[in-house]
Scaffold this motif. Structure first.
Motif, PDB file in Angstrom:
ATOM      1  N   GLY A   1       0.813  -1.212   0.000  1.00 42.52           N
ATOM      2  CA  GLY A   1       0.000   0.000   0.000  1.00 42.52           C
ATOM      3  C   GLY A   1       0.842   1.255   0.000  1.00 42.52           C
ATOM      4  N   GLU A   2       2.082   1.176   0.505  1.00 43.18           N
ATOM      5  CA  GLU A   2       2.961   2.341   0.530  1.00 43.18           C
ATOM      6  C   GLU A   2       3.788   2.455  -0.746  1.00 43.18           C
ATOM      7  N   ILE A   3       4.327   1.336  -1.219  1.00 41.69           N
ATOM      8  CA  ILE A   3       5.086   1.314  -2.483  1.00 41.69           C
ATOM      9  C   ILE A   3       4.630   0.105  -3.288  1.00 41.69           C
ATOM     10  N   ASP A   4       4.138   0.370  -4.470  1.00 40.15           N
ATOM     11  CA  ASP A   4       3.721  -0.693  -5.380  1.00 40.15           C
ATOM     12  C   ASP A   4       4.629  -0.645  -6.606  1.00 40.15           C
ATOM     13  N   LEU A   5       5.446  -1.678  -6.766  1.00 44.89           N
ATOM     14  CA  LEU A   5       6.414  -1.724  -7.863  1.00 44.89           C
ATOM     15  C   LEU A   5       5.741  -2.217  -9.137  1.00 44.89           C
ATOM     16  N   ARG A   6       5.958  -1.480 -10.232  1.00 46.73           N
ATOM     17  CA  ARG A   6       5.402  -1.848 -11.530  1.00 46.73           C
ATOM     18  C   ARG A   6       6.435  -1.574 -12.613  1.00 46.73           C
ATOM     19  N   PHE A   7       6.257  -2.263 -13.757  1.00 40.64           N
ATOM     20  CA  PHE A   7       7.172  -2.093 -14.886  1.00 40.64           C
ATOM     21  C   PHE A   7       6.719  -0.943 -15.768  1.00 40.64           C
ATOM     22  N   ASP A   8       7.714  -0.243 -16.318  1.00 44.18           N
ATOM     23  CA  ASP A   8       7.450   0.707 -17.385  1.00 44.18           C
ATOM     24  C   ASP A   8       7.547  -0.031 -18.713  1.00 44.18           C
ATOM     25  N   LYS A   9       7.271   0.648 -19.775  1.00 42.71           N
ATOM     26  CA  LYS A   9       7.430   0.108 -21.127  1.00 42.71           C
ATOM     27  C   LYS A   9       8.478   0.938 -21.868  1.00 42.71           C
ATOM     28  N   PRO A  10       9.601   0.355 -22.263  1.00 40.37           N
ATOM     29  CA  PRO A  10      10.002  -1.038 -22.037  1.00 40.37           C
ATOM     30  C   PRO A  10      10.461  -1.257 -20.607  1.00 40.37           C
ATOM     31  N   ALA A  11      10.514  -2.534 -20.218  1.00 40.99           N
ATOM     32  CA  ALA A  11      10.864  -2.858 -18.838  1.00 40.99           C
ATOM     33  C   ALA A  11      12.324  -2.564 -18.535  1.00 40.99           C
ATOM     34  N   VAL A  12      13.205  -2.697 -19.528  1.00 43.25           N
ATOM     35  CA  VAL A  12      14.644  -2.492 -19.338  1.00 43.25           C
ATOM     36  C   VAL A  12      15.140  -1.538 -20.405  1.00 43.25           C
ATOM     37  N   ASP A  13      15.897  -0.557 -19.979  1.00 42.33           N
ATOM     38  CA  ASP A  13      16.490   0.422 -20.887  1.00 42.33           C
ATOM     39  C   ASP A  13      17.949   0.044 -21.137  1.00 42.33           C
ATOM     40  N   LEU A  14      18.277  -0.296 -22.388  1.00 44.08           N
ATOM     41  CA  LEU A  14      19.631  -0.710 -22.756  1.00 44.08           C
ATOM     42  C   LEU A  14      20.389   0.379 -23.513  1.00 44.08           C
ATOM     43  N   SER A  15      19.945   1.598 -23.361  1.00 45.45           N
ATOM     44  CA  SER A  15      20.600   2.685 -24.101  1.00 45.45           C
ATOM     45  C   SER A  15      22.027   2.921 -23.632  1.00 45.45           C
ATOM     46  N   GLU A  16      22.335   2.618 -22.385  1.00 44.79           N
ATOM     47  CA  GLU A  16      23.682   2.817 -21.861  1.00 44.79           C
ATOM     48  C   GLU A  16      24.422   1.484 -21.675  1.00 44.79           C
ATOM     49  N   TYR A  17      23.916   0.442 -22.306  1.00 44.30           N
ATOM     50  CA  TYR A  17      24.559  -0.872 -22.199  1.00 44.30           C
ATOM     51  C   TYR A  17      25.868  -0.883 -22.989  1.00 44.30           C
ATOM     52  N   VAL A  18      26.904  -1.409 -22.387  1.00 46.68           N
ATOM     53  CA  VAL A  18      28.211  -1.533 -23.023  1.00 46.68           C
ATOM     54  C   VAL A  18      28.394  -2.980 -23.452  1.00 46.68           C
ATOM     55  N   ARG A  19      28.731  -3.189 -24.701  1.00 47.89           N
ATOM     56  CA  ARG A  19      28.863  -4.535 -25.254  1.00 47.89           C
ATOM     57  C   ARG A  19      29.962  -5.307 -24.532  1.00 47.89           C
ATOM     58  N   ASN A  20      29.655  -6.569 -24.186  1.00 53.23           N
ATOM     59  CA  ASN A  20      30.592  -7.433 -23.486  1.00 53.23           C
ATOM     60  C   ASN A  20      31.279  -8.376 -24.470  1.00 53.23           C
ATOM     61  N   GLY A  21      32.570  -8.629 -24.235  1.00 47.52           N
ATOM     62  CA  GLY A  21      33.334  -9.467 -25.156  1.00 47.52           C
ATOM     63  C   GLY A  21      33.080 -10.947 -25.001  1.00 47.52           C
ATOM     64  N   GLU A  22      32.534 -11.377 -23.871  1.00 43.88           N
ATOM     65  CA  GLU A  22      32.306 -12.802 -23.649  1.00 43.88           C
ATOM     66  C   GLU A  22      30.840 -13.191 -23.751  1.00 43.88           C
ATOM     67  N   TRP A  23      29.937 -12.287 -23.388  1.00 49.94           N
ATOM     68  CA  TRP A  23      28.517 -12.602 -23.385  1.00 49.94           C
ATOM     69  C   TRP A  23      27.758 -11.648 -24.285  1.00 49.94           C
ATOM     70  N   GLU A  24      26.691 -12.154 -24.871  1.00 50.23           N
ATOM     71  CA  GLU A  24      25.761 -11.310 -25.610  1.00 50.23           C
ATOM     72  C   GLU A  24      24.358 -11.522 -25.062  1.00 50.23           C
ATOM     73  N   ILE A  25      23.579 -10.470 -25.031  1.00 49.73           N
ATOM     74  CA  ILE A  25      22.227 -10.537 -24.492  1.00 49.73           C
ATOM     75  C   ILE A  25      21.290 -11.078 -25.572  1.00 49.73           C
ATOM     76  N   VAL A  26      20.625 -12.180 -25.269  1.00 51.53           N
ATOM     77  CA  VAL A  26      19.646 -12.753 -26.187  1.00 51.53           C
ATOM     78  C   VAL A  26      18.283 -12.109 -25.985  1.00 51.53           C
ATOM     79  N   SER A  27      17.872 -11.994 -24.739  1.00 52.55           N
ATOM     80  CA  SER A  27      16.587 -11.356 -24.427  1.00 52.55           C
ATOM     81  C   SER A  27      16.624 -10.874 -22.988  1.00 52.55           C
ATOM     82  N   ILE A  28      15.811  -9.847 -22.725  1.00 53.88           N
ATOM     83  CA  ILE A  28      15.694  -9.319 -21.372  1.00 53.88           C
ATOM     84  C   ILE A  28      14.306  -8.722 -21.230  1.00 53.88           C
ATOM     85  N   GLY A  29      13.685  -8.958 -20.091  1.00 53.47           N
ATOM     86  CA  GLY A  29      12.333  -8.444 -19.893  1.00 53.47           C
ATOM     87  C   GLY A  29      11.783  -8.874 -18.551  1.00 53.47           C
ATOM     88  N   GLU A  30      10.464  -8.844 -18.453  1.00 53.32           N
ATOM     89  CA  GLU A  30       9.808  -9.187 -17.201  1.00 53.32           C
ATOM     90  C   GLU A  30       9.849 -10.696 -16.964  1.00 53.32           C
TER      91      GLU A  30
END
Length: 322
Positions: A64-93
């Motif tokens: 009742g005091e804090i209700d957590l909800r997702f925005d659209k999109p759920a994850v912002d990858l605008s500042e994501y830095v590409r990793n040399g070992e892993w690649e992101i396949v999918s991310i979301g709720e």
């Protein structure tokens, strides 16, 4: 942060400003760097995929005091830095983990993210998988060598090289007993047959030096293997035979007498040189047994390595493309 590695951290900052709109809406942007943990499935390493869950909950405030909800999109990858070992396949709720927790009659809100990662394969293929496969292909060729000392030197060299690569790869695989890495199983099998080849070479040398007569069962076994492998005694074992004909007559000129004014007198005589007799094609020695057995083991070891490698590559390919 519920999945934090260090502790159950609180998303807060003392000097973080809050913005109040004319409509009475209060917004506060919170930021912090967190180290989260994920359960690692190493079965398909190094062509593996990992699914991580990041969970955030309001332990100190009720729903009742804090209700957590997702925005659209759920994850912002605008500042994501590409990793040399892993690649992101999918991310979301992750709706299945967004369960409202109840404690002492109070409800607490929570949200969860699902992050699916795929390991980049180029580095591991060039530095781990490909060299290990090539070294493994050398193991059967020990049975194509001649002298026992050369065979043992070759086998030990391959075994030590393989042991070095097994140690290097084991250092990069995450340490866990929840799942067994297929690459580790493959390396263990190849290392085992490499060790087995040394024992076979030593035992074969011991058998080849036996001087007692070959038993009828061994003789029949050797003849059967010769027919199966389509090899004759000499072509299979690399033995050289001396072809001779007992009826062959050589004519040599033998000088007799001394040289006088009219010249020397010569006469023709028949000369039959000493030739070795033909080896009995039905005769089988312990050396023949070891020779034919080496030809059989070469095929068995070669097919074993090819088959296990293909099975491993097919399993990797199916998993990586899913």
């Amino acid at each position: 942060m519920w999945t934090s590695v260090e502790d159950l951290a609180v998303i807060s900052a003392e000097n973080m400003p809050m913005r109040i709109t004319p409509t009475g809406q209060v917004s506060r942007t919170l930021s912090r760097v967190y180290h989260v943990s994920c359960e690692c499935d190493v079965r398909y390493y190094p062509l593996d995929r990992q699914i991580c869950y990041i969970k955030i909950t309001t332990s100190g405030y009720t729903q009742g005091e804090i209700d957590l909800r997702f925005d659209k999109p759920a994850v912002d990858l605008s500042e994501y830095v590409r990793n040399g070992e892993w690649e992101i396949v999918s991310i979301g709720e992750a709706p299945s983990l967004q369960q409202t927790k109840s404690r002492n009659g109070y409800k607490f809100s929570s949200i969860a993210f699902q992050l699916q990662l795929r390991r980049r394969l180029l580095f591991h293929i060039l530095n781990s998988v490909y060299p290990v496969f090539l070294i493994g292909m050398l193991i059967p060729f020990v049975f194509k060598l001649g002298e026992t000392s050369v065979k043992i030197d070759f086998s030990l060299t391959v075994l030590l090289s393989y042991a070095v690569y097994v140690t290097m790869i084991a250092e990069n695989i995450p340490s866990t007993s929840m799942s067994v890495c297929y690459l580790s199983m493959y390396l263990t099998m190849i290392l085992t047959i490499s060790t087995l080849s040394i024992f076979i070479v030593i035992l074969g040398s011991k058998i080849a030096n036996k001087e007692d007569k070959v038993s009828p069962g061994v003789r029949a076994f050797v003849r059967c293997l010769r027919k199966m492998l389509c090899c004759s005694r000499h072509s299979c074992c690399g033995r050289s035979s001396v072809a001779c004909d007992a009826k062959e007559v050589h004519v040599c000129m033998e000088e007799t007498g001394r040289i006088h004014g009219e010249g020397s007198s010569l006469k023709a005589v028949e000369y039959v040189p000493h030739f070795e007799k033909h080896e009995n094609p039905e005769e089988v020695t312990w050396g023949d047994f070891v020779c034919v057995l080496d030809s059989l083991l070469f095929i068995v070891f070669f097919l074993f390595i090819i088959t296990t490698s293909l099975v491993l590559f097919i399993v990797w390919g199916i998993q990586y493309e899913l």
